[in-house]
Every structure is written in C-alpha cells, then in structure tokens.
Design an enzyme around this catalytic site. Structure first.
Site, PDB file in Angstrom:
ATOM      1  N   LYS A  54      33.016  36.109  34.244  1.00 45.40           N
ATOM      2  CA  LYS A  54      33.672  37.457  34.199  1.00 45.40           C
ATOM      3  C   LYS A  54      33.497  37.968  32.804  1.00 45.40           C
ATOM      4  O   LYS A  54      32.554  38.739  32.437  1.00 45.40           O
ATOM      5  CB  LYS A  54      35.032  37.537  34.806  1.00 45.40           C
ATOM      6  N   ASP A  84      38.872  26.131  36.545  1.00 43.54           N
ATOM      7  CA  ASP A  84      38.163  27.439  36.766  1.00 43.54           C
ATOM      8  C   ASP A  84      38.696  28.526  36.018  1.00 43.54           C
ATOM      9  O   ASP A  84      39.811  29.154  36.389  1.00 43.54           O
ATOM     10  CB  ASP A  84      38.248  27.764  38.422  1.00 43.54           C
ATOM     11  N   TYR A 136      34.180  43.384  50.561  1.00 43.18           N
ATOM     12  CA  TYR A 136      35.586  43.495  51.064  1.00 43.18           C
ATOM     13  C   TYR A 136      36.089  44.606  51.837  1.00 43.18           C
ATOM     14  O   TYR A 136      37.081  45.175  51.649  1.00 43.18           O
ATOM     15  CB  TYR A 136      36.529  43.236  49.912  1.00 43.18           C
ATOM     16  N   TYR A 196      41.647  30.722  44.756  1.00 46.70           N
ATOM     17  CA  TYR A 196      40.350  31.361  44.683  1.00 46.70           C
ATOM     18  C   TYR A 196      39.398  30.735  43.660  1.00 46.70           C
ATOM     19  O   TYR A 196      39.517  30.926  42.593  1.00 46.70           O
ATOM     20  CB  TYR A 196      40.562  32.853  44.540  1.00 46.70           C
TER      21      TYR A 196
HETATM   22  C1  LIG Z   1      35.872  36.119  40.234  1.00 49.85           C
HETATM   23  C2  LIG Z   1      36.319  34.570  40.340  1.00 49.85           C
HETATM   24  C3  LIG Z   1      35.317  33.482  40.525  1.00 49.85           C
HETATM   25  C4  LIG Z   1      33.751  34.232  41.389  1.00 49.85           C
HETATM   26  O1  LIG Z   1      33.215  34.739  40.243  1.00 49.85           O
HETATM   27  P1  LIG Z   1      32.058  35.853  40.732  1.00 49.85           P
HETATM   28  O2  LIG Z   1      31.044  36.151  39.324  1.00 49.85           O
HETATM   29  O3  LIG Z   1      32.430  36.807  41.459  1.00 49.85           O
HETATM   30  O4  LIG Z   1      31.081  34.780  41.583  1.00 49.85           O
HETATM   31  C5  LIG Z   1      35.552  32.398  40.636  1.00 49.85           C
HETATM   32  N1  LIG Z   1      36.915  31.901  40.348  1.00 49.85           N
HETATM   33  C6  LIG Z   1      37.673  32.722  39.910  1.00 49.85           C
HETATM   34  C7  LIG Z   1      39.005  32.064  39.308  1.00 49.85           C
HETATM   35  C8  LIG Z   1      37.531  34.181  39.802  1.00 49.85           C
HETATM   36  O5  LIG Z   1      38.391  34.947  39.477  1.00 49.85           O
END
Ligand SMILES: *Cc1c(COP(=O)(O)O)cnc(C)c1O
Length: 404
Positions: free
Chosen positions: A250, A223, A6, A133
């Site tokens: 994460k 998600d 980024y 996102y």
């Molecule tokens: C960080 C994130 C992702 C992507 O995860 P990566 O391990 O960086 O590929 C997907 N969805 C959400 C809501 C996120 O915060």
C-alpha cells in the site's frame, strides 16, 4: 467494459469520475472532494506530490522496467539498502512483488519452505486471527477470515491448514499449547486489523506471541501492508515487536504504483542459502522491483523521514480524539481510534446506506463497508480539512433518520 471490485455489477451505482487530484483532494466534474480513504490507505503524502511525480518522470526517462531475473538496477538496489537500514532488527532481505496479496503469498511460502529446508516436514499449518484480512489471492484468502470468502470453504472443504484465534491471550496460549508441533507460522495484521473491521488490539498480545513463537520455533509474520508507514501511530508495529518476516505494500510507493515487499530476517534467509538448488525460493513476479515503483518508494521514505510524519500522525490522532469525544448515538456500537485511523462501528449495516452520497455532497469521499464508517486520511491533511471529514461523519448520525 470495466468490471469493478467488490461489486454486484447489476446494482452498482455509478462511481464518481475523477479528472485530477492534488494534495488531499480528488477533482470531479462537479468540484473537489477530500479523499478520506487515501485510495485504499496508500496515498500518505497526498496526490500529485511534486517530489514523487518528479522521481517517476526522471526514472521513466531512463527505463521504466527491467526484469530482476538475471538483471538488476540502481533503484531496486537503493531501495533494498534503504529498507535494510531503515527497518528494525535483522529484517534485511527484501523480496519485491507487485501487490500486497502476492507479498503475503511469498511470506507464507517462505515460512513453509523454511521448515522444509531444515528437514521438518510436519509444520504444514498456519495460525491466523479471526477477522483477518491478508489479500484476495487464494492462499491469502485462506489465511484470511472474511465471510465473503467462505464460499472457498464450501467449495474446497474445511481449511485444514489454517487455524484462527481471536486476539485474546488465553486463545493464543491454548493454540500454541495444542498446535505448536504443526505450526510453521503465525500471521497477523499487528495492532490494527483493517479490512476485517478496523479492529484494534493491545501490543501485549503480540509480545506474548513473540515469546511463544520463540519458544516453539514458529515464525512470526507481520502483514503491515495496511499498518506500515505510520498508520497505527508507530512507524511500523515491527518497531515494537520484531517479526521474522515483514510484509509491506500500500503506502510503500506513497500510493503511486502498486508494489510490495516481503522482508525476511537472517534466520529465514539462511535456511534458503547454500549449494542446493532445491532450497532456493521459487518465486518471481514479472514486475518485481519495477524501477518506477522503487524510485518513487525511495522518495516516499525520504519524505516520511524528513517531514516528521510521526508527529503529524500524533496530531491527527489528537484532533480525532478531541472531535470524536462524546460522540454517541443509539446506532453507534463503538468509536475506535488509533494513529491515523478512526472507525465508527454501527449496530446495523443498513444504517450507513446513503452515507457515501451524503459525504460526497459535503465534499468528502468516504467508502464505508459492512458496519464500518471510517477514515484513514493522507498524513498531509490540515486540521481544518480533518475537522471537515470528521464533521461529516458525525453529522450523519444527526440527520440519517430523516435523509435515509
Ligand atoms: C490491502 C491488504 C492486502 C492486499 O494488498 P493488495 O495490494 O491489495 O494485494 C494484504 N494485507 C493487508 C493487511 C491489506 O490491508
């Protein structure tokens, strides 16, 4: 040469070099700083946690990785069993992958193929939120709504398969009214939209979404890559409203190693199950179910349970509310707080220029983006350390005009 994320590399200021890390602290050559970002929201137990480090060492002494194609092992079986027992409802089938973005890809592929497997070829569209996102891979970008990715639209034309709606009940009802025959899924970051600007919304929106998804046979995907493991103050938002597919990443490994999981319910899994090889899920990341990642994830979940983390997070929220009470400035549009997340949205993004260095000099690592100054601290933070983080954020508004 490292190509950093980024960043316009030409203008990038040198990143801070980390030489060690323990608890909430990152150590640099100059001293130590509190990580108020938890390394992109993942390091919930802090750095160099003895239990987690030991879990990795023990597993590394046996084997670090074997593929899941044709092979299996105890750490992945135990993690899948644990998630099956621990996650709400009938979210029981765990498909592992190496990152959140890939796990989102898997979820979207599952949702589309769920319908194809049932003979419904019309449901090719995805409903998603504005400011969503879901990661940086291509389909994840497409269901996302990040201005930085709008070059995709320009290059490939309109995204005909994705519709975005705001987190408003009327918009939700209208979208289902109009589109329900074509939709295979509705994907959301539940309650808290992270990278889209720490936007918070009400659970009633998700309850209504669940009803509409049920009525029209649309799969609901949460998600929870960012929101999972307590960030919103709930263990998972899925504990409040049950999705058909849940994506975790994460904090899954306590921030130790990249790993993620897409968890499907029985209905979704059953649509793949049978004699027909065409109906199988065609996906298999090389490092899925990595043994180091699974071992550390198991221990991370044990720590989360044994350490009464939900009370800790409630305490973080209480302190944050107390400390941020009455914080006002002509530049502040809004202060938002939910669980272990606080965001100060400013009117003009340029107002945050210089804040990172300012915080660094006061012993806090922060990484504001666009109009958002925020903290998502490790849950092991003490009251004093948290007050320091929040104090630095508040102090900026007293002195920014003179130091910028
Ligand atoms: C960080 C994130 C992702 C992507 O995860 P990566 O391990 O960086 O590929 C997907 N969805 C959400 C809501 C996120 O915060």
């Amino acid at each position: 040469m490292i190509w950093y994320p980024y960043q316009q590399m030409k203008k990038m200021k040198a990143p801070y070099k980390i030489t060690d890390a323990e608890g909430v602290y990152l150590y640099t050559e100059d001293g130590k700083i509190i990580d108020s970002v938890s390394s992109w929201w993942s390091v919930i137990h802090g750095y160099k946690h003895p239990v987690l480090t030991e879990a990795i060492k023990e597993q590394a002494d046996r084997f670090s990785h074997v593929m899941l194609g044709g092979l299996t092992h105890e750490p992945v079986r135990r993690l899948a069993d644990k998630l099956e027992e621990w996650l709400p409802g009938d979210l029981d089938y765990c498909f592992f992958s190496d990152s959140g973005s890939v796990a989102v890809e898997v979820a979207l592929k599952m949702a589309l193929q769920y319908n194809v497997n049932r003979g419904d070829l019309k449901r090719t569209k995805v409903l998603s939120l504005t400011h969503a996102y879901h990661g940086d891979t291509f389909k994840a970008m497409e269901v996302g709504d990040d201005e930085d990715y709008h070059f995709i639209l320009e290059a490939y034309g309109e995204k005909k398969n994705v519709f975005h709606i705001p987190t408003k009940r009327e918009a939700l009802e209208e979208a289902f009214d109009k589109l329900h025959e074509e939709l295979n899924c509705f994907i959301v970051e539940p309650l808290l939209q992270g990278a889209g600007g720490m936007r918070m919304y009400d659970i009633s929106f998700l309850q209504r979404a669940r009803e509409l998804c049920d009525r029209y046979g649309v799969l609901l995907i949460f998600d929870e890559v960012a929101t999972g493991f307590g960030r919103t103050g709930n263990r998972f938002v899925a504990d409040l409203v049950l999705p058909d597919i849940l994506v975790l990443g994460k904090a899954l490994t306590g921030g130790y190693i990249g790993h993620a999981v897409t968890v499907a319910n029985h209905k979704v899994y059953d649509s793949f199950y049978g004699e027909d090889p065409q109906k199988a899920l065609m996906h298999g990341p090389t490092f899925m179910g990595n043994a180091l990642a699974c071992s550390v994830a198991l221990k991370s979940i044990e720590l989360f349970e044994a350490g009464d983390y939900l009370s800790r997070i409630r305490r973080i929220e209480e302190i944050t509310r107390r400390e941020m009470k009455g914080v006002e400035h002509e530049q502040i549009r809004e202060v938002r707080i939910m669980g272990g997340c606080v965001c100060v949205e400013v009117r003009d993004a340029s107002y945050l220029q210089g804040f990172q260095q300012f915080a660094y000099e006061r012993g806090v690592f922060s990484r504001p983006f666009l109009n958002y100054m925020y903290a998502m601290v490790p849950y092991v933070i003490t009251e004093e350390e948290l007050s320091k983080v929040l104090g630095v954020m508040k102090e900026w508004f007293d002195v920014a005009d003179s130091v910028r």
